[in-house]
Structure formats: C-alpha cells, structure tokens
Design a protein around this motif. Structure first.
Motif, PDB file in Angstrom:
ATOM      1  N   GLY A  76     -23.916  14.947  99.103  1.00 43.21           N
ATOM      2  CA  GLY A  76     -23.028  15.698  99.976  1.00 43.21           C
ATOM      3  C   GLY A  76     -23.261  15.545 101.464  1.00 43.21           C
ATOM      4  O   GLY A  76     -22.618  16.237 102.261  1.00 43.21           O
ATOM      5  N   ALA A  77     -24.142  14.633 101.867  1.00 40.07           N
ATOM      6  CA  ALA A  77     -24.464  14.487 103.283  1.00 40.07           C
ATOM      7  C   ALA A  77     -23.463  13.595 104.003  1.00 40.07           C
ATOM      8  O   ALA A  77     -22.563  13.004 103.389  1.00 40.07           O
ATOM      9  CB  ALA A  77     -25.876  13.924 103.443  1.00 40.07           C
ATOM     10  N   VAL A  78     -23.615  13.495 105.313  1.00 37.38           N
ATOM     11  CA  VAL A  78     -22.809  12.613 106.155  1.00 37.38           C
ATOM     12  C   VAL A  78     -23.614  11.356 106.431  1.00 37.38           C
ATOM     13  O   VAL A  78     -24.797  11.428 106.785  1.00 37.38           O
ATOM     14  CB  VAL A  78     -22.429  13.302 107.483  1.00 37.38           C
ATOM     15  N   LEU A  79     -22.985  10.202 106.287  1.00 37.06           N
ATOM     16  CA  LEU A  79     -23.618   8.920 106.593  1.00 37.06           C
ATOM     17  C   LEU A  79     -22.817   8.218 107.679  1.00 37.06           C
ATOM     18  O   LEU A  79     -21.627   7.950 107.506  1.00 37.06           O
ATOM     19  CB  LEU A  79     -23.694   8.037 105.354  1.00 37.06           C
ATOM     20  N   LEU A  80     -23.467   7.911 108.796  1.00 40.42           N
ATOM     21  CA  LEU A  80     -22.859   7.153 109.880  1.00 40.42           C
ATOM     22  C   LEU A  80     -23.441   5.747 109.876  1.00 40.42           C
ATOM     23  O   LEU A  80     -24.659   5.573 109.822  1.00 40.42           O
ATOM     24  CB  LEU A  80     -23.145   7.822 111.229  1.00 40.42           C
ATOM     25  N   SER A  81     -22.576   4.754 109.917  1.00 41.59           N
ATOM     26  CA  SER A  81     -23.017   3.360 109.924  1.00 41.59           C
ATOM     27  C   SER A  81     -22.429   2.654 111.130  1.00 41.59           C
ATOM     28  O   SER A  81     -21.589   3.205 111.848  1.00 41.59           O
ATOM     29  CB  SER A  81     -22.601   2.652 108.636  1.00 41.59           C
ATOM     30  N   THR A  82     -22.860   1.424 111.335  1.00 45.64           N
ATOM     31  CA  THR A  82     -22.317   0.627 112.429  1.00 45.64           C
ATOM     32  C   THR A  82     -22.370  -0.847 112.039  1.00 45.64           C
ATOM     33  O   THR A  82     -23.235  -1.257 111.264  1.00 45.64           O
ATOM     34  CB  THR A  82     -23.094   0.872 113.737  1.00 45.64           C
ATOM     35  N   GLY A  83     -21.444  -1.630 112.579  1.00 51.43           N
ATOM     36  CA  GLY A  83     -21.398  -3.054 112.269  1.00 51.43           C
ATOM     37  C   GLY A  83     -20.449  -3.338 111.121  1.00 51.43           C
ATOM     38  O   GLY A  83     -20.474  -2.654 110.096  1.00 51.43           O
TER      39      GLY A  83
END
Length: 275
Positions: free
Chosen positions: A49-56
C-alpha cells in the motif's frame, strides 16, 4: 543443384554465420534479465500500500509494464518523478488523488511539485519510497535498492534498518550482475542499472557509518564495489573508514584506487591521493 549455384549458396551461408558470430555478444539479449530483475527487486522492496516514486524511462517503463501488463504489485501507488513536475500531468494528479488535498497542485512551481506530492501522501498516511535521493527535504533511509523518504529530522532504528536490508539483499534476483558490463554492451542502461546497485549500497554504507554501525558500513561499501569497482565515492569512503579504524595499509590502497579515477578531487582538497 548446379555446382556454381551450390557454391554461391554455401558462400552466402558462411558469410551469414560469420556475421552472426561476430555480433553474437552484441545481439545476445540474455543480459536484459538485469533490467527486469532490477525492476522486480524494486517492487519487492516496497511495503504493501505504499507510494513508490521512480525516475528514468528504463526503470519507470519497466515498473509500469510489470504492474499494468503482468499484474505485479497493484497494491502500491506508482509515479514517475519527472511526470509529477510536468504542467500537463498536474490535472491527472489532482483527479487521481482528489481526496489528498491537491487542488492547487497545478499552480505549484515545478521544482516543488514532488515535495508537495510526498507531503500530501504522508497526510493521507502513505509511506513513500523512491529509487532516488531527496537529500534537501527528506531523511533517506536505505531500503535495499530504494530509499524510505521520511520527514527531515525523523529518527530511525539503524539496527532494524540493517535487518531489513539484509533480508532484501538476500532475496534479490541479481542474474548477470556478476559480469561487469563492458563498453560493447548493446544498451547503456544495463551498465547503469548494475552501477545503481553499487550506488544504493554506497548510500546505505554512509547511513550505517553515520549511525555508528562500522562493520555494516564496511560490508556495504565492499558489496558496492563488487557491482561498481570504479565507484569513486565507495572507494574514497571505504578508504576513509579504514583510516579511522587504524588500518593505514588498506586505507592507502582504496585511496590510491580512488585517486586514479578522480585525481583532481585530492588536488582540490589540498592533499595527495596516491600517498
């Protein structure tokens, strides 16, 4: 077949086989498992249930594929850092998270949008994790290949963090990462992802070092160098650690290796690196 035609056929076949052999390494897609394994490891590092922020594009695109096409980790919220800063995406953020109090999101300056999103997630009782560091506004607690983004100044239990990281690294799929990526690799992102493992471990080592867990810091630095042997930061940091421990021989060895990579660093610091 007539003899000339047969000879021509054999010549063409031989040329095709020679060309295949010459480019077999470049066209071998076996190392593509590294990209998928990395994305899978990222997903496996996020609590329910968490938030995942990614990049690329490579990482965010693969994460999106695993979730949307293969149905992996539908329980988490997945967002790309660069998308959150783009004006055209602001309306989608406000609509998607309309109960998060993001009504004025579109008017926030681009460089502040990610922080605003993180704060809104916390207000909504969501834990936030990222594939990148947020040094100025968050405490970045190592979580395997990720960072648990906590409010600035938040305290953490370093021993508990150590146990979580051991469990994650023991569980990760790391196929192909034991073979250093060469300049001939067909895709630069393979090298970048292998090096990303090393950077995650170097940053974890810094955390453990600052928390007073010297043995864990040393272990993490040494693991980082197995993924990225020419990582200046890990070499320099491990040299500094051995210096503090009184092992001058090892300190000098790692410092010399770091100096080969960036001799100007030691010149700027006003001391020799090759000692």
């Amino acid at each position: 077949a007539p003899r000339p035609a047969r000879a021509l056929f054999l010549l063409i076949a031989a040329l095709a086989l020679l060309n295949l052999g010459a480019h077999a390494g470049r066209n071998d897609r076996g190392r593509d498992l590294i990209v998928r394994d990395y994305a899978t490891n990222v997903l496996d590092s996020v609590p329910h249930g968490a938030v995942l922020l990614s990049t690329g594009d490579a990482v965010s695109g693969t994460l999106l594929y695993l979730r949307e096409a293969l149905g992996m980790r539908r329980d988490i919220i997945l967002e790309d850092k660069s998308y959150l800063t783009r004006p055209w995406y602001a309306s989608k953020v406000q609509e998607r998270y309309k109960d998060w109090g993001l009504d004025g999101y579109s008017s926030i300056e681009p460089e502040k949008k990610v922080d605003a999103f993180i704060e809104a997630a916390r207000r909504h009782h969501k834990e936030v994790y990222a594939t990148f560091l947020m040094l100025e506004t968050c405490e970045n607690v190592p979580q395997g290949v990720l960072y648990h983004l906590l409010p600035k100044g938040a305290s953490t239990d370093a021993q508990a963090v150590r146990e979580v990281n051991h469990r994650l690294w023991d569980h990760y799929a790391l196929r192909g990462t034991d073979k250093p990526a060469s300049p001939r690799d067909q895709e630069q992102m393979v090298r970048e992802i292998v090096q990303a493992y090393g950077k995650s471990l170097n940053n974890a080592a810094l955390y453990f070092d600052n928390a007073g867990l010297t043995d864990e810091a040393r272990r993490s630095y040494e693991m980082a160098l197995r993924f990225h042997p020419d990582d200046f930061a890990a070499l320099h940091n491990l040299g500094q650690l051995y210096g503090r421990l009184g092992d001058q021989a090892r300190a000098a060895s790692f410092t010399r290796r770091a100096a080969v990579i960036d001799p100007d660093f030691f010149a700027r610091m006003g001391r020799p690196g090759a000692g």
